[in-house]
Write an enzyme that holds these catalytic residues in place. Sequence first.
Site, PDB file in Angstrom:
ATOM      1  N   LEU A 170      12.018  28.651   9.173  1.00 40.77           N
ATOM      2  CA  LEU A 170      12.734  29.500   8.033  1.00 40.77           C
ATOM      3  C   LEU A 170      14.361  29.749   8.870  1.00 40.77           C
ATOM      4  O   LEU A 170      13.825  30.573  10.171  1.00 40.77           O
ATOM      5  CB  LEU A 170      12.356  30.566   7.359  1.00 40.77           C
ATOM      6  CG  LEU A 170      11.639  30.226   6.193  1.00 40.77           C
ATOM      7  CD1 LEU A 170      10.686  31.680   5.585  1.00 40.77           C
ATOM      8  CD2 LEU A 170      12.625  29.872   4.808  1.00 40.77           C
ATOM      9  N   ASP A 171      15.467  30.353   8.229  1.00 40.50           N
ATOM     10  CA  ASP A 171      16.028  30.592   9.669  1.00 40.50           C
ATOM     11  C   ASP A 171      15.649  32.137   9.642  1.00 40.50           C
ATOM     12  O   ASP A 171      15.133  33.037   8.675  1.00 40.50           O
ATOM     13  CB  ASP A 171      17.662  30.997   8.457  1.00 40.50           C
ATOM     14  CG  ASP A 171      17.918  28.980   8.195  1.00 40.50           C
ATOM     15  OD1 ASP A 171      17.751  28.113   9.568  1.00 40.50           O
ATOM     16  OD2 ASP A 171      18.505  29.064   7.768  1.00 40.50           O
ATOM     17  N   PRO A 172      16.430  32.786  10.661  1.00 36.83           N
ATOM     18  CA  PRO A 172      16.288  34.168  11.132  1.00 36.83           C
ATOM     19  C   PRO A 172      17.045  35.116  10.158  1.00 36.83           C
ATOM     20  O   PRO A 172      16.363  36.342   9.190  1.00 36.83           O
ATOM     21  CB  PRO A 172      17.146  34.483  12.220  1.00 36.83           C
ATOM     22  CG  PRO A 172      17.108  33.454  12.652  1.00 36.83           C
ATOM     23  CD  PRO A 172      17.837  31.850  11.859  1.00 36.83           C
TER      24      PRO A 172
END
Length: 313
Positions: free
Chosen positions: A46-48
């Site tokens: 998952l992206d930050p």
Amino acid sequence: MARKRKGRPLHGWLVLDKPPGMTSTQAMAKVRWLMQAEKAGHAGTLDPIATGILPIAFGEATKTVSYAMDCSKTYRFTLRFGEARTTDDLAGEVTATHDHRPSDEAIEAALENFQGEISQVPPQFSAIKVAGERAYDLAREGERVDLAPRIVRVDSFLLTGRPDADHAEFEVECGKGTYMRSLARDLALALGTVGHVSVLRRLRVGRFTMDQAISLDELERVAQTPTVEGLLQPIETALDDIPALALAEAEAHRLRHGQTVALLRRHDLERLDAIHDQLAGGEPIALAICGGKPVALVHVEGAEVRPVRVLNL
């Protein structure tokens, strides 16, 4: 002599509701530390800026991570019209602006072209390797990388809300490797403007859902209590799409020792027919079980059952 891993020998999956501001690796490392687990991994980066479902595998469950990553997924995101960004999400710098704001009707019409099998160019800031280096590392150094388009599968792409002219909310069901940031970028361009993802939340990875999820804050409160292991989902949760093959104890014993099992007796035919029917047209991989417990991921060819990944439980 190899150094012995420190920590508890936990086996199974924990479904984390990842908070914003952390990478998936940072979140996994924090969970492993809280659980005092000797071995852990995660399924599906998952992206930050993103929140939501991040399945964390412990112990022998790490051997099934690749299967969890292959599962279908559900996302909810907000597209911010009028600003293109380097990362195609809120974290990047603005690279272009546009005054046009599409109508709901135009959005609905455009969505038809973004469903089924579609060609998609991944974001510049992605984990894809280029000449041995991650694309996001090259992008951070200011190098523009030409990433090849890939075919991905979008099962459903729905407009679910329109808070204002600048924003539109969507829910997407998709297959492996589909980037929401690319969907948002390309949809905005198709609508005659530019855009990026301002909010991103993952709601499902295969059988892992928000109903099973725990926040990092809640995990910190319960991690050292006797009930924490009750949060773990069974290893086979990630293998929902893989058929199961029941084995006798003697057969399971052979698999555990890396040996091939031959199902040649007359009463084996029913088991073989059933498993071959389930495997028809797909990868010949099954989950061998004995006494209700997983034994190994196996390759089934004809009457031979060969261990691929033995689960030492």
